[in-house]
Scaffold this active site. Structure first.
Site, PDB file in Angstrom:
ATOM      1  N   GLU A   1     -45.593  17.376  24.545  1.00  0.00           N
ATOM      2  CA  GLU A   1     -46.612  17.595  23.584  1.00  0.00           C
ATOM      3  C   GLU A   1     -48.394  17.553  24.728  1.00  0.00           C
ATOM      4  O   GLU A   1     -49.225  18.515  24.756  1.00  0.00           O
ATOM      5  CB  GLU A   1     -46.856  17.787  22.630  1.00  0.00           C
TER       6      GLU A   1
ATOM      7  N   HIS B   1     -42.047  18.216  10.403  1.00  0.00           N
ATOM      8  CA  HIS B   1     -41.923  19.938  10.768  1.00  0.00           C
ATOM      9  C   HIS B   1     -42.077  20.768  10.105  1.00  0.00           C
ATOM     10  O   HIS B   1     -41.894  22.573   9.494  1.00  0.00           O
ATOM     11  CB  HIS B   1     -40.394  20.235  10.985  1.00  0.00           C
TER      12      HIS B   1
END
Lengths: 323, 228
Positions: A60, A129
């Site tokens: 990321e 998440h």
């Protein structure tokens, strides 16, 4: 007009801009032939190929950092992270690089980049998440924060996000991906900082974002039966924020309930509340109320997760305490 | 404070150790997508090669064959920590193996050695063969920051490296080989000194920025409120 899901609307907007401008490209984890974690980029690889719909490793930091470097040197990247939760992994690149670079070079560089961040609870995906971290992002000068709640807004705001010469974080609520609506494909991009009143009402303003806009709208009929007409204010962008429209609404209703899926502590709901308390206090005839998620990590148990997120029933309860 | 010049393609010295490595991959990707023969050179120290950015960016540049040259100035110190204490390898170039890219060690105080290594890496990058890692062995003559007493550096070590200072080394080489005369060198030296003095004078005589400029250049189009 075309009937599209939120996901299709985002895809169509990106596709339109990629057809118009060869410097626009997408990168992210599994965005290529796989079509993206939630399928948002499905089919785009077939049209634009591997050069412009780029699969990245699970990294990321470099996904966002690569977008910064690419944006600084003449292209317009759209970076997708699978979940907003992973922005923590790439936070330096967003907070210290993307948001600061222009300022630190005296305006000599522009960064036309979009970082797409799926967020929100309700998918049984547990604590890592499912978060709503928009307050962190809206806190940082140098970023623009966009949060559409319906397909038409998502389409128009995505067009604008790609055209914008600044780093834009584009928040996509996962539960809303399948929500359908009419989209005017020939409409102009939606300007940032222009809120939308999703329902007019005279008795109380509900300021809500993302999925909470839909929960608020669900309550409207029921409250109407009790003689309460709520006005639903959707800012659409958290920064820039359309204070004017919100204040105008409060001038009419004199009451404000803020509904947000964030943990209450340190939330953007708190920022809205502070803005109104500082600048619009005289128009209130009841204390501002915030209805947010519980101050806990997003729980995995479906029973607990359903409780954690504010819902229509919670909104009705909150509204009725304000009269 | 953070030197940058976008007009010359210098994207800026970064305040976050290792952060520039990620940004460099983007500049390389952009050069590739725009179809130019530009190459991005990214400079960093030995200390930054322990950041995750080093791994992420070399890996990405390698799999995408980006025209990026990762130039490690191994000056033996990450702030106060000697390289032998902050990593278990001597040659950072060894890490190139993990990305299947060339990793070369050069005498970083030898201008010609650096030039040759860079030339090869640039050619590779322009031929679409992807990134390279060049490790330049050098030394940090001063502290990590202005005013750092740098007591962590042994005096003998400093003396040894000062004797290898690349600037006098290059000048002597050029004079000894009749590339440059002593007079020509003196002319260049005094010209540059004048330029620096002028720049200092300009900086000292320039007014402080107006308060309103605190909110300039955050965005291309939005100006935040100046009031606190």
């Amino acid at each position: 007009m075309k009937n599209l899901s939120m996901m299709e609307a985002i895809r169509e907007a990106m596709t339109k801009k990629m057809r118009e401008d060869p410097t626009v490209f997408i990168m992210g984890e599994d965005v290529g032939a796989f079509g993206g974690c939630f399928g948002v980029t499905a089919g785009m690889f077939d049209e634009f190929g591997a050069e412009r719909v780029r699969d990245t490793p699970i990294s990321e930091g470099v996904i966002i950092g690569c977008a910064v470097g690419a944006a600084a040197t003449g292209t317009r990247p759209i970076a997708e992270l699978m979940f907003i939760d992973f922005v923590t992994v790439g936070a330096d690149q967003l907070v210290n690089q993307a948001a600061k670079m222009r300022y630190m070079v005296g305006g000599k560089i522009k960064l036309p980049m979009v970082v797409r961040l799926p967020l929100g609870a309700g998918t049984r995906a547990a604590a890592q998440h499912s978060q709503s971290l928009e307050a962190w992002l809206a806190h940082i000068p140098g970023l623009k924060v966009v949060y559409p709640s319906c397909p038409n807004d998502a389409y128009g705001l995505m067009l604008k996000a790609i055209e914008d010469d600044n780093p834009v974080v584009f928040l996509e609520h996962k539960i809303l991906y399948g929500v359908r609506g009419e989209v005017d494909e020939n409409a102009k991009p939606i300007e940032f900082g222009k809120a939308d009143i999703k329902r007019e009402g005279k008795d109380l303003t509900v300021a809500a974002t993302g999925r909470m806009v839909h929960e608020a709208l669900k309550t409207a009929e029921e409250l109407s039966k009790d003689g309460i007409e709520i006005e639903v204010f959707d800012p659409r962008t958290l920064f820039p924020f359309d204070k004017e429209t919100l204040f105008k609404s409060i001038e009419k209703t004199n009451k404000l309930l803020i509904v947000s899926e964030e943990n209450k502590r340190g939330s953007f709901a708190g920022e809205i509340s502070a803005m109104v308390a500082e600048e619009c206090f005289d128009n209130l005839d009841a204390p501002i109320k915030r209805l947010c998620a519980v101050n806990s990590p997003v729980p995995f148990s479906p029973v607990l997760e359903d409780y954690y997120v504010p819902n229509a029933e919670d909104i009705v309860k909150a509204v009725t305490t304000m009269f | 404070m953070h030197i940058a010049d976008a007009t010359r393609g210098i994207l800026g010295a970064n305040g976050i150790v290792g952060a520039g490595q990620n940004i460099a991959t983007g500049a390389g990707l952009s050069a590739k997508l725009r179809g130019t023969d530009q190459v991005c050179a990214c400079f960093f120290g030995d200390g930054s090669t322990n950041q995750g950015t080093f791994h992420e960016s070399l890996n990405l540049a390698s799999i995408w064959r980006l025209p990026v040259i990762f130039v490690c100035e191994n000056n033996l110190y990450g702030i106060s920590m000697h390289q032998s204490r902050h990593q278990a390898i001597q040659d950072i170039a060894d890490r190139a193996v993990a990305y299947n890219i060339p990793g070369v060690v050069v005498d970083g105080n030898d201008v010609f050695a650096v030039y040759e290594a860079a030339k090869e890496a640039i050619e590779r990058a322009r031929n679409g063969q992807g990134p390279s890692l060049i490790e330049c062995k050098t030394y940090r003559h001063h502290g990590h920051f202005e005013g750092d007493p740098a007591k962590y550096k042994p005096a003998e070590e400093v003396a040894e490296w000062m004797s290898k200072d690349p600037i006098p080394r290059l000048i002597n080489y050029m004079i000894d080989n009749n590339i440059l005369s002593k007079e020509e060198f003196n002319d260049i030296d005094s010209q540059i000194n004048d330029e620096i003095k002028e720049a200092i004078k300009f900086a000292e005589e320039s007014p402080w920025p107006p308060i309103e400029s605190v909110v300039e250049d955050i965005y291309t189009d939005i100006v935040e409120e100046v009031k606190k």
